[in-house]
Structure formats: C-alpha cells, structure tokens
Motif scaffolding. Structure first.
Motif, PDB file in Angstrom:
ATOM      1  N   PHE A  44       0.891  -1.170  -0.032  1.00  0.00           N
ATOM      2  CA  PHE A  44      -0.065  -0.020  -0.092  1.00  0.00           C
ATOM      3  C   PHE A  44       0.808   1.261   0.123  1.00  0.00           C
ATOM      4  O   PHE A  44       0.529   2.148  -0.610  1.00  0.00           O
ATOM      5  CB  PHE A  44      -1.097  -0.157   1.267  1.00  0.00           C
ATOM      6  N   MET A  45       2.137   1.239   0.725  1.00  0.00           N
ATOM      7  CA  MET A  45       3.071   2.406   0.580  1.00  0.00           C
ATOM      8  C   MET A  45       3.412   2.543  -0.747  1.00  0.00           C
ATOM      9  O   MET A  45       3.321   3.664  -1.611  1.00  0.00           O
ATOM     10  CB  MET A  45       4.106   2.114   1.222  1.00  0.00           C
ATOM     11  N   PHE A  46       3.415   1.415  -1.540  1.00  0.00           N
ATOM     12  CA  PHE A  46       4.146   1.471  -2.710  1.00  0.00           C
ATOM     13  C   PHE A  46       2.810   2.165  -3.853  1.00  0.00           C
ATOM     14  O   PHE A  46       3.358   2.930  -4.691  1.00  0.00           O
ATOM     15  CB  PHE A  46       4.611   0.087  -3.430  1.00  0.00           C
ATOM     16  N   LEU A  47       1.718   1.706  -3.539  1.00  0.00           N
ATOM     17  CA  LEU A  47       0.699   1.899  -4.335  1.00  0.00           C
ATOM     18  C   LEU A  47       0.295   3.595  -4.307  1.00  0.00           C
ATOM     19  O   LEU A  47       0.042   4.185  -5.053  1.00  0.00           O
ATOM     20  CB  LEU A  47      -0.452   1.106  -4.015  1.00  0.00           C
ATOM     21  N   SER A  48       0.288   3.867  -2.966  1.00  0.00           N
ATOM     22  CA  SER A  48       0.062   5.287  -2.838  1.00  0.00           C
ATOM     23  C   SER A  48       1.082   6.017  -3.188  1.00  0.00           C
ATOM     24  O   SER A  48       0.656   7.288  -3.675  1.00  0.00           O
ATOM     25  CB  SER A  48      -0.378   5.653  -1.227  1.00  0.00           C
ATOM     26  N   ASP A  49       2.432   5.975  -3.228  1.00  0.00           N
ATOM     27  CA  ASP A  49       3.355   6.463  -3.662  1.00  0.00           C
ATOM     28  C   ASP A  49       3.208   6.481  -5.273  1.00  0.00           C
ATOM     29  O   ASP A  49       3.471   7.540  -5.988  1.00  0.00           O
ATOM     30  CB  ASP A  49       4.638   6.235  -3.273  1.00  0.00           C
ATOM     31  N   ALA A  50       2.978   5.402  -5.603  1.00  0.00           N
ATOM     32  CA  ALA A  50       3.078   5.262  -7.180  1.00  0.00           C
ATOM     33  C   ALA A  50       1.933   6.029  -7.916  1.00  0.00           C
ATOM     34  O   ALA A  50       2.139   6.658  -8.859  1.00  0.00           O
ATOM     35  CB  ALA A  50       2.749   3.966  -7.675  1.00  0.00           C
ATOM     36  N   VAL A  51       0.687   6.164  -7.202  1.00  0.00           N
ATOM     37  CA  VAL A  51      -0.289   7.180  -7.636  1.00  0.00           C
ATOM     38  C   VAL A  51       0.171   8.453  -8.058  1.00  0.00           C
ATOM     39  O   VAL A  51      -0.263   9.246  -8.997  1.00  0.00           O
ATOM     40  CB  VAL A  51      -1.500   7.052  -7.019  1.00  0.00           C
ATOM     41  N   THR A  52       1.028   9.162  -7.191  1.00  0.00           N
ATOM     42  CA  THR A  52       1.502  10.086  -7.143  1.00  0.00           C
ATOM     43  C   THR A  52       2.601  10.355  -7.864  1.00  0.00           C
ATOM     44  O   THR A  52       3.487  11.544  -8.092  1.00  0.00           O
ATOM     45  CB  THR A  52       1.792  10.834  -5.751  1.00  0.00           C
ATOM     46  N   GLY A  53       3.134   9.488  -8.517  1.00  0.00           N
ATOM     47  CA  GLY A  53       4.145   9.390  -9.502  1.00  0.00           C
ATOM     48  C   GLY A  53       5.658   9.092  -8.712  1.00  0.00           C
ATOM     49  O   GLY A  53       6.629   9.218  -9.594  1.00  0.00           O
ATOM     50  N   ASP A  54       5.575   8.740  -7.508  1.00  0.00           N
ATOM     51  CA  ASP A  54       6.575   8.534  -6.740  1.00  0.00           C
ATOM     52  C   ASP A  54       6.928   6.984  -6.753  1.00  0.00           C
ATOM     53  O   ASP A  54       6.123   6.310  -6.234  1.00  0.00           O
ATOM     54  CB  ASP A  54       6.568   8.880  -5.207  1.00  0.00           C
ATOM     55  N   PHE A  55       7.974   6.190  -7.508  1.00  0.00           N
ATOM     56  CA  PHE A  55       8.326   4.938  -7.656  1.00  0.00           C
ATOM     57  C   PHE A  55       9.388   4.680  -6.572  1.00  0.00           C
ATOM     58  O   PHE A  55      10.039   3.766  -6.760  1.00  0.00           O
ATOM     59  CB  PHE A  55       8.350   4.218  -8.944  1.00  0.00           C
ATOM     60  N   GLY A  56       9.719   5.773  -5.718  1.00  0.00           N
ATOM     61  CA  GLY A  56      10.998   5.299  -4.864  1.00  0.00           C
ATOM     62  C   GLY A  56      12.093   5.592  -5.658  1.00  0.00           C
ATOM     63  O   GLY A  56      12.158   6.075  -6.794  1.00  0.00           O
ATOM     64  N   ASN A  57      13.392   5.472  -4.936  1.00  0.00           N
ATOM     65  CA  ASN A  57      14.594   5.485  -5.512  1.00  0.00           C
ATOM     66  C   ASN A  57      15.290   4.052  -5.817  1.00  0.00           C
ATOM     67  O   ASN A  57      14.890   2.980  -5.419  1.00  0.00           O
ATOM     68  CB  ASN A  57      15.523   6.096  -4.639  1.00  0.00           C
ATOM     69  N   SER A  58      15.880   4.284  -7.041  1.00  0.00           N
ATOM     70  CA  SER A  58      16.460   3.032  -7.564  1.00  0.00           C
ATOM     71  C   SER A  58      17.669   2.872  -6.349  1.00  0.00           C
ATOM     72  O   SER A  58      18.534   3.518  -5.997  1.00  0.00           O
ATOM     73  CB  SER A  58      17.182   3.212  -8.628  1.00  0.00           C
TER      74      SER A  58
END
Lengths: 306, 295
Positions: free
Chosen positions: A65-79
């Motif tokens: 869910f952390m991944f999803l809620s970030d992904a919706v805002t265009g944040d896919f984390g850092n490589s």
C-alpha cells in the motif's frame, strides 16, 4: 457508447491494479536486496537499519500500500543501485525504447504492407508464397538471434553498420530489424485478408470497368479501406514491441528501458524492476483499450455486447 | 464432431489417422519434428563426440565447408574445442523436455480453468476472466523475467515460467468453445439425465475441444522453444553445465567476432524446429477445422 467506454476503462484500470499486485509480490519474493547492497562483513545493526530505512521490515501488504499510494502520485521510490528516483530513470530510458519500437514498427510495416497487398493482388503466385515464407521465418527465429546474425554480417563482416549503442541514427537499423521481423507474419495476414475482401467488392470492379488504372485502384481505393484493421491493431503491435524489447536491447547494448530492467533484475533493484514492468503493462493495457474502443466506434455490435 | 457433408455412408468414415496424410501433408516439417524427437532420445548414442569433451587444440574449428574445416567437426567447434554438432544434438533433449512439460501443464491447467469459467459462468467466470485479463496485461517476457529471477534458474523454472505465461491462452480459447457447446441440446440432456459436471466435462465437452487443443499445442511448440532460448540467453533459464540451444547462443555471444558458426548453428536448429512445428500446426488447423482460419 459512454457506458462501453467507461466499462473498458475500468476493466483496464483493474488489470493494471492486479498486475501491480503480482509484480510487487513476485519481486519481493526474489530475495533481500540489502544483502546485495551492503558488503558481506557489514554488521547486523547496519543491515537492519538499512532495511528499516527502505521500509523492508514492514509486513508485505503494508509495503504494497505504501508502494501504491506513492506510485499514484508518480513516486516509485529511489533506485537502490543508481541512487536516483525511479521515475527519473524511466523518463531517461523510456524514450530510447519508444524510439526503437517505433523504428521496428516502421520496418515491419515496410515489409507487411507491400507483402499483404501484393499477395492479395497476385493471390497464389510465387510472390504470395515468397511473402508468406519471409513472414513465417520471422516467427521462427528468436529476435535476439536475428540480432546476433545481423551483427555478424553487417557490423563484423561488412562493417556497414554499428553493432552497439545508440549514438547515431544508423545505430537503430539493426535492432529495429531484429525486433520488427516477428510481427510481420501477423500483419501480412491481416492486410492480405482485408485486401482480398476489398478487391472483391463492387466499387473496385466498377472502378476497373470504367478504366481506373490498376495501380491507383489498388493503392488508392482498395488499400485505404483494407488498412483499417491494420491501423486498429497498430497499438497492440507497438505495445508488444515495447514489452518484447528486453533481449534485443541487451544484445545491442541499447540504452532503453528493457535493458535497464534486465540489469536491475540481476542487481535486485526492486523499485526499478517494479516500475519498469508496470510501465510496460500500462502501455500494453492502454494499447488494447485503444483497439477495443476503436472497434467499438466502428462496430456497434461490439459496443452493445455484454 | 465436425459432420462434413461427405458422401460416405454412415459408419464408414475413415479414422482420423487415416485421413491425416494426403492433402498437402507437410512431410518436411514432420520429418524434422520426428528427427528432433528421435535425437532427444537416442542422442547420446549417435552423437559423434561427447558434448562436453574439451579439446583446446581444436578450438574455433570452422564448419566443414569453410576453409580449414574438417569432417571431424562438421559444424565446427566452439571456444573450448567442443563439437557443435554434438552439442546441438544434446540440446534437443532439453528443448523436447521443456516443450513437453510446458505444453502439457499449461494446456491442462488452462483447459481446466477455461472449462470451469465457460461451463459454470457467473462469478467463477468473472473472477477467472479478470485473472486472464491481468495476466494478459503483463508483457509475457516481462512476467517471465521477474519470475525467473525469483526462482532458482534451471529447467524447472523455465517450465514454471512458461506455464504461468501460457495457461491464460488455453483458458480463454477453451472458455469460448465451452460457452457455445454448453448450449447444445445433448449437454442439456446429459444434465437433465443427472450427469455431474465431471461426467459432462470428460464425456461430453472434452472430446469436442480436443482438436482445438491439439492445434494450440502444436503452435505453442515454436513459441516455447524461443521462450526457453530467450530466458537461457539472458542467464535466467538453463544453466551452463546443462546444454540447451539458448545456452549455446549465450556462450557463443562472448566470442562472436571469432566464430560466427557457434552462433549460427544452434540458431538454425531453433529456426528449423520452430518453422516445422508452425507449418505442421497450420496444416493441422486447416485439416481439423477448416472453418476457423484465425485461431
């Protein structure tokens, strides 16, 4: 029509959501990235601190869910490996893949349109068989092997074209051929059968009887109508080439998304793999949606179905 | 079954096996396929060399028709002096094993799921078809790559990856077939007569989709072989001491400037096998079901 569009869009979004769950869970199963990121002699405290920093100590559904809620805002984390935001990495690599896929699509159309049209016109001739043979060959060869053969002949043997990299327009020729040969068979089949239908219609016979030149008749009047099914399928071919470019990109050291994902896979660079595959899925679904909608526009039977 | 309006009297319809040869029978394709199958079984006895035998003195020998080649190694040798013909023969075994298990398992799984979706309809159908949609929204090779990276690379993983990728293929087509079969009278009658779903599946539905499955399976052979080669080429499939055509290509890529034949020959094996199975599949489709040219 609005209901039809709405339903298809919702279905597409659901597919993407499902795909994201699968991609997320599977990449998480593939081992602990922290082990690869830190030297083996790193103290236990450092390892657990790193895990905590990346959120890897939380339960998997919470991570999702952390991944999803970030992904919706265009944040896919850092490589993990490149130490930069994944979205930025994708934005940097995706254009090269789109460029390659477009070039491959152009190459496949350069073969399949003349093949399909002329096969229909000269049905049963040696050309018909020849075109079918070339098209079938493309389906029987792994695209990376075609790439290697092209490198052997045109880069190593004749030294006409470069084998690796993407610096000049010349660089795209060999990988585009390797990637674009496979769909030729399907495209040729579509054009050929559409042409056969059209050539049989009254307006073509009419045109012929009033003395319209054969070339004009075929290319201007017949092909324009016969191209409709090909055009509606175009998005699917494009998307499948985007999604299938992994191995070709590796062979030609093409700086695109496919090679980035493969490299990230070996480095257990989760965020990059997740986002890369998710992007590929997104384009796949979007392309299929466009095809569905354009069919729905053309054919009301599909629109009202179920 | 397909009741062609043949003028044969009742009861004298020739069996399927009798009808197969004849009309444009693809002899060359079948010969190649039988040859590959045979080599997979008797390979170790007919192979001219041990496929793993190193001989550094004869490394990089070209094929026999190129200057410097000899009949000792008709297709040449690789960087370690291993005989390429023998290695291709050894590779047939992996290809056949992978193709067999991948097709049988994905076909069985997909058929079962497709039957359930098509026959019961309702919620089962909705859930299954949404799963199929999800599956189809991920590019096949992308899904294969992440799966192959999770599981330990090897033969089993290759099979699992292919099954996970292809079950939806079967499920979708079988569902479609069942949807139309379900409405036939004899199925309804069987249901009224008290047959359970298992009996209806095995006795009344399965025989009618055998032809479709046969065609699908044949057309899948080529794709499976290319899939294996791609995975192995990336280092996510079969691993080096084992020999597959994809592994040979991956090895040979390292010395592509020295030995074009080490790349060309295994690829030709792949190409011929795929071409043969695709042509055979096309022929089978035309013979078994002339009405459906677009499967």
């Amino acid at each position: 029509m609005t209901r039809f569009v709405l339903r298809r869009v919702l279905q597409g979004m659901f597919s993407i959501l499902g795909a994201s769950v699968i991609i997320f869970v599977v990449t998480r199963l593939s081992g602990d990235p922290v082990v690869l990121m830190l030297p083996p002699e790193a103290p236990e405290a450092m390892v657990s601190q790193m895990r905590e920093r990346l959120g890897l100590d939380l339960p998997i559904w919470q991570q999702y869910f952390m991944f999803l809620s970030d992904a919706v805002t265009g944040d896919f984390g850092n490589s993990y490996r490149w130490e930069m935001p994944v979205l930025e990495l994708i934005r940097e690599r995706l254009p090269a893949t789109i460029y390659l896929a477009s070039a491959a699509l152009v190459f496949s159309l350069m073969l399949s349109i003349p093949f399909g049209v002329l096969s229909a016109v000269w049905r049963g001739s040696w050309f018909d068989r020849f075109a079918k043979g070339v098209a079938m060959l493309g389906q029987a060869m792994p695209n990376f092997w075609v790439g290697l053969l092209l490198i052997i002949v045109f880069a190593i043997g004749l030294e006409w074209l470069p084998a690796y990299g993407a610096d000049t327009p010349k660089h795209v020729i060999l990988p585009a051929i390797a990637l674009g040969w496979y769909p030729v068979a399907a495209q040729t089949r579509i054009v050929r059968s559409a042409m056969l239908d059209v050539l049989d219609s009254d307006y073509i016979r009419m045109g012929r009887s009033v003395g319209v030149p054969e070339g004009v008749l075929i290319w201007k009047y017949a092909f324009r109508n016969a191209a409709v099914p090909l055009v509606t399928m175009m998005g699917v071919y494009f998307a499948s080439m985007l999604g299938g470019a992994f191995v070709v990109e590796v062979v030609f050291a093409w700086p695109g998304l496919g090679r980035t994902v493969v490299e990230a896979l070996f480095a257990r660079d989760f965020p990059v793999v997740q986002a890369g595959v998710l992007f590929a899925a997104l384009m796949f679904v979007a392309a299929n949606l466009v095809v569905d909608l354009s069919y729905g526009l053309i054919d009301p039977r599909i629109r009202n179905d179920r | 079954m397909t009741a062609d309006a043949t003028d044969l009297p009742q009861g004298t319809r020739p069996s399927l096996l009798m009808r197969l040869p004849g009309r444009d029978f693809p002899w060359i394709s079948v010969t190649i396929l039988v040859g590959v199958l045979l080599l997979a079984f008797i390979g170790p006895w007919v192979s001219p060399w041990q496929p793993q035998a190193l001989d550094l003195r004869s490394a990089f020998n070209p094929p026999v028709w190129v200057e410097g080649g000899s009949w000792a190694h008709p297709l040449g040798t690789d960087n370690l002096g291993r005989d390429i013909l023998s290695r291709i023969i050894a590779g047939t075994r992996i290809s056949v094993i992978v193709a067999f298990w991948a097709i049988v398992l994905s076909g069985a799984l997909g058929t079962l799921i497709g039957m359930i979706a098509g026959y019961f309809g309702g919620w089962a159908d909705i859930v299954i078809m949404r799963l199929v949609d999800i599956q189809l929204s991920i590019p096949p090779l992308a899904l294969a790559l992440i799966l192959a990276a999770v599981l330990d690379p090897g033969l089993q993983t290759v099979v699992i990856v292919i099954v996970v990728t292809y079950w939806s293929w079967y499920a979708r087509i079988v569902r479609g077939e069942i949807l139309s079969l379900r409405e036939r009278e004899y199925v309804a009658l069987a249901r009224i007569a008290g047959c359970g779903p298992v009996t209806i599946f095995t006795r009344h539905l399965a025989p009618n989709i055998v032809n479709t499955l046969l065609v699908l399976a044949t057309l899948q052979v080529g794709q499976v072989i290319i899939f294996e080669a791609s995975l192995s080429f990336l280092g996510l499939g079969i691993q080096t001491p084992q020999i597959s055509w994809g592994v040979m290509l991956a090895d040979a890529r390292g010395y592509i400037t020295n030995a074009w034949w080490a790349i060309t020959m295994p690829g030709i094996a792949i190409m011929l096998t795929c071409l043969a199975s695709n042509l055979f599949g096309d022929w089978l489709r035309d013979v078994l079901d002339p009405r459906r040219k677009q499967l």
